[in-house]
Structures are given as structure tokens and as C-alpha cells.
Design an enzyme around this catalytic site. Structure first.
Site, short mmCIF file in Angstrom:
data_model
loop_
_atom_site.label_atom_id
_atom_site.label_comp_id
_atom_site.label_asym_id
_atom_site.label_seq_id
_atom_site.Cartn_x
_atom_site.Cartn_y
_atom_site.Cartn_z
N LYS A 131 0.83 -1.21 0.00
CA LYS A 131 0.00 0.00 0.00
C LYS A 131 0.87 1.26 0.00
O LYS A 131 0.54 2.26 -0.66
CB LYS A 131 -0.93 0.00 1.23
CG LYS A 131 -2.01 -1.07 1.19
CD LYS A 131 -2.99 -0.83 0.06
CE LYS A 131 -4.10 -1.86 0.00
NZ LYS A 131 -5.02 -1.78 1.15
N GLN A 142 -5.89 -1.79 7.19
CA GLN A 142 -6.72 -0.60 7.36
C GLN A 142 -7.02 -0.29 8.83
O GLN A 142 -8.05 0.30 9.16
CB GLN A 142 -8.01 -0.75 6.55
CG GLN A 142 -7.72 -0.80 5.05
CD GLN A 142 -8.95 -1.07 4.20
OE1 GLN A 142 -10.08 -0.90 4.66
NE2 GLN A 142 -8.75 -1.51 2.97
N CYS A 171 -24.54 -3.42 -27.56
CA CYS A 171 -24.77 -2.49 -26.44
C CYS A 171 -25.12 -1.15 -27.05
O CYS A 171 -25.02 -0.96 -28.27
CB CYS A 171 -23.57 -2.40 -25.50
SG CYS A 171 -22.10 -1.65 -26.24
#
Length: 485
Positions: free
Chosen positions: A268, A299, A459
Site C-alpha cells: 500500500k 486498514q 450495447c
């Protein structure tokens, strides 16, 4: 005449006069730009506390599309559909009001409120009583309730013009783009990063996408689709960048040199360093992550503090106090859940016993074993592209994908739009079989289809079809083409 009253987000209204003027100026420009880009003919008229959007005659058959676009523009709190027409007498007013409101009155109590201007033989109260009595007698209602009604029917009589306001529709709210500084969102395609990106867009920040590629081309195509979706749906008034950084060399260096328990935090930190360098190159002052306090081992408060110290750039975490179920619910609401559900997890490194209280001295010692020149190299080699070029890139892959506007006999069309898009505009083709497989399920379900047929992906704008067809072609499915009627 069809028109909409556009109400501003409440936070805009309480700003100082100068700030409010700037915000409304930006919002007006955003509305004009988005409707022009989507080829819809409208007029926008600004006043101090609202906008009026008038749908021109040639776009009257696209009112649903007008409403959908307005619901997705940051800064708009709600819209009120308004219809103007002429009338001859009170009975004519009753008929017109009934036509507009009858479907909504079933088993509901109601009250009628009227504003009147001009010279008439009747007062506003006369109109309200007359229309209320008529609706009560001719519609399936629970009756008139003056104080605590289920519905309030409001309209205005201006000379011989009837102005009806109905269908109050809640919109995105938030702040207009770009009333805040630009930010760089670390996008992975999962639940958290998509919702965090949306939160920043809604807050009025021009949000660029930074992708750390840990899973090769398939991972990149998947994340490009999520990013393009978020931009197209919520922030197409402003161009942004998509930055792809090949992070596999960084991960390999960590796996080879760092103690197992410290890998998650260090990965991170490396991402924060790389994102900070990208942000500096693009003159962006903050990066955005989808981290939520205590959700995973990296975290914790201690670890987040250690991660932040990897660079001087401000790190924003809009999901910091949200739990996972709240994040998933918001992903459903904004339309990214289906992407996230099928996006593989590319963790990069997995620690057996990850630290929850990283020690800065130990982190520094582990990082001293790494080659920081790798970070400099992958950032220097990062691919930076305009978000619109994702669509152009898909359209230009003619060596992989063929587009057709006329289908051959025995063709099978795979409608790869989301279920919501399919319901809003069903695709029906005479003498041609249409199957519905949303694009986010196509990679896992295509192999189960009979392989002796030609398949044509469909699409709305062809972007997702091109990307998916290109990916399937690369995997050896050469019978896949794109249908663009």
C-alpha cells in the site's frame, strides 16, 4: 410544451452570493454540455434558485432519456416535470389534471393546491374545490385530505394557460463539477474503489482514474469498463484521464525481499508513492482510496497512519466510516455492483499473519531492501489516456473485431447491456434470436454457449461490445463480432 424545473442541491443555496453564482454558472454549463453530447435538443434558462429546462419538439419522444441524464448530474437535488397547455373552462382543467394524475391517485388521499394569475370568473380556491371534487368522483382515491394527504396536486392557472407540476424526481445532489480540486482515484474495479470514486465525483471533484495492473490485460480491460461507466454515467461533462501502471515488477520485488507479515502495508505504501508521483505529474493535489477503517488488516488506524507517511500527498478516504454492507448497497445504487461481483481479486501479496500495528522502524528496514528505481520506472512507463479514448480504442480494434449493421441468417445477438438498460429499451429483432448476457458475466458464460454459431454483441454505444469482443477474440473465440444497427 414539456419542461422541467431543476432544483439545486441545498448546500449550494446556502453559499455566499459570489460562491453560489460560480456554482450555478458551472452547473448550467455542465447541463448544456451533457445534453449536447447526448444529441438531445433542450433549452436551459437560469434563475437565482433554480433552472428551467425546456425539451424542444424534436426531443419530446426522448423524455425518459432527459430525466435519466438529469438524475445523474452532480449538483441537481430534484427535478419537477412541468407541462403547459391551454384550457377553455374548469371542466377542461379537470380533464387535463385527471389525465396527468389518475395513475398516481389509486388508493391515495390527496389535496389540490392552485396558483392563479390573470382575470377569471373564479378564484384559486374555486378551482381547487372544483378539481378536487371531480377527481374524487372520477378516480379511485381515498378522498380529499387537507392536512395529511398522500399526494399534493399542484398546478398554476395563468390567463388561459394551465401549468401542471408533477413527478418530483430525486436526483444525485452534491456539488457541480468541478467546484472542487481535481483528485486521482486508485481504481481496482472492486466494490470499494468504485463507490469511493463516485463519492468524490458527487462532491464536485474532477476525478481521474489510476489503475495499478496486477492481473494482466483482462484485469485492465475490466477496470477500464468500470472507469468508463463511472465517468459516462456521473461526470461526462468533463474529460478525465485513465492512467494504467504496470505494478507487477513492484510486487515481484516485495515478494522477493520483504518479510511476509509486512508485505500488505508495504504494498500500500508503494501504491501511495506511485500514485503521488502520477498526481504530481498531472498537477493533482490529492489521491483517493476505497479504504475503510478496520475492514482488513492494512486498514487499522496504526497501519493507515504508516501508509500515509509514504508520501506528502493528501490521501482522501471517503468510505472511512462505512461498513462493507453499506458500501455494497451503494454499489448497487450507482450500478457498479455487477462489475465488482465478477472482478477477480488481484491482491498482489498475501501475508499469512499480516501486521495490524506496523512499526515505522521495521517498515523502513524492510523497505531498505527494495529497489525504488522500479517505482520510478513503472511510473515513467505508465500509460496515460483520455477517458474518451477507451471508446475510441475499442472501436479501432478492427484487426480483432468486425462490426456489422446487417445481420446474416441464423445469427445470434447477445445483448450485453445491464438488466436495467435492457428493461428501459428492449432489443427486439425480427427473425433473429436475442439472448441477454450482461457484459460482466460474458467472460464466464460464453464458453458454455454452442461454439458452432456466429455471435454478435450489442450495447447502446458499442464501447462495451468492442471491448468484450476484443477480449473474447484474444481468447480464441473468433466467431464473435459486434452488431451496430
Amino acid at each position: 410544451m414539456m419542461q422541467f424545473v431543476i432544483r439545486l442541491h441545498p448546500e449550494i443555496i446556502i453559499k455566499s452570493r459570489q460562491v453560489r453564482k460560480r456554482f450555478t454558472f458551472l452547473l448550467e454549463g455542465n447541463i448544456r454540455r451533457i445534453f449536447k453530447r447526448n444529441h438531445l435538443s433542450v433549452e436551459v434558462r437560469a434563475s437565482w434558485d433554480k433552472f428551467t429546462l425546456i425539451v424542444n419538439k424534436k426531443s419530446l419522444d426522448k423524455v425518459d432519456e432527459v430525466i435519466e441524464l438529469l438524475q445523474r448530474i452532480p449538483g441537481i437535488d430534484q427535478i419537477i416535470q412541468v407541462e403547459k397547455s391551454t384550457f377553455t373552462d374548469l371542466d377542461d382543467i379537470c380533464q387535463q389534471v385527471k389525465q396527468a394524475w389518475q395513475p398516481l391517485l389509486v388508493n391515495k388521499s390527496f389535496v389540490v393546491r392552485v396558483r392563479r394569475r390573470g382575470k377569471h370568473e373564479f378564484s384559486s380556491l374555486d378551482i381547487a374545490r372544483y378539481v378536487g371534487s371531480y377527481l374524487n368522483q372520477n378516480c379511485d382515491t381515498k378522498g380529499v385530505e387537507l392536512k395529511h394527504s398522500d399526494l399534493t396536486i399542484e398546478f398554476e392557472v395563468n390567463d388561459n394557460t394551465l401549468i401542471q407540476s408533477h413527478h418530483r424526481i430525486k436526483c444525485l445532489g452534491g456539488m457541480p463539477l468541478p467546484t472542487q480540486e481535481s483528485v486521482l482515484s486508485l481504481i481496482s474495479g472492486g466494490y470499494d474503489s468504485g463507490v469511493a470514486t463516485y463519492q468524490m465525483i458527487r462532491r464536485g471533484a474532477r476525478t481521474h482514474f489510476c489503475f495499478f495492473n496486477l492481473g494482466g490485460r483482462e484485469h485492465e480491460i475490466g477496470v477500464k469498463q468500470v472507469s468508463y461507466y463511472l465517468w459516462k454515467r456521473y461526470s461526462e461533462s468533463h474529460r478525465v484521464k485513465f492512467i494504467s501502471v504496470d505494478f507487477e515488477p513492484v510486487v515481484a520485488d516485495i515478494l522477493e525481499n520483504v518479510a511476509n507479515s509486512q508485505m500488505g502495508v508495504i504494498l500500500k505504501r508503494m501504491m501511495v508513492r506511485a500514485a503521488s508521483q502520477v498526481a504530481e505529474k498531472m498537477h493533482i493535489s490529492a489521491i483517493v482510496t476505497g479504504e475503510s477503517l478496520g475492514q482488513v488488516s492494512s486498514q487499522t488506524l496504526v497501519n493507515l497512519s504508516v501508509i500515509d507517511k509514504a508520501a506528502d500527498t493528501l490521501v482522501l478516504r471517503p468510505l472511512i466510516c462505512m461498513d462493507k454492507l453499506e458500501i455494497i448497497d451503494q454499489a448497487k445504487h450507482i450500478g457498479t455492483e455487477e462489475f465488482a461481483k465478477v472482478m477477480p481479486e488481484y491482491c498482489g501479496v498475501i501475508s499469512k499473519k499480516p501486521t495490524t500495528k506496523a512499526d515505522p522502524a521495521q517498515i523502513a528496514n524492510e523497505e531498505s531492501k527494495l529497489d525504488f528505481g522500479i517505482i520510478e520506472r513503472v511510473v515513467a512507463e505508465a500509460k496515460i489516456q483520455d477517458i474518451l479514448s477507451i471508446a475510441e480504442e475499442a472501436a479501432q480494434q478492427t484487426e480483432y473485431v468486425t462490426e456489422v449493421d446487417v445481420l446474416p441468417d441464423n445469427a445470434i445477438v447477445l445483448d450485453i447491456r445491464t438488466a436495467e438498460e435492457q428493461e428501459q429499451a428492449p432489443l427486439t429483432l425480427a427473425n433473429t434470436k436475442v439472448q441477454h448476457i450482461p457484459f460482466f458475466k460474458l467472460a464466464s458464460q460464453f464458453a458454455a454457449l454452442p461454439q458452432d454459431h456466429q455471435y454478435f454483441l450489442y450495447c447502446e454505444r458499442g464501447v462495451m461490445s468492442q471491448l468484450q469482443a476484443m477480449l473474447l477474440n484474444e481468447q480464441g473465440y473468433t466467431q464473435v463480432q459486434v452488431y451496430r444497427p
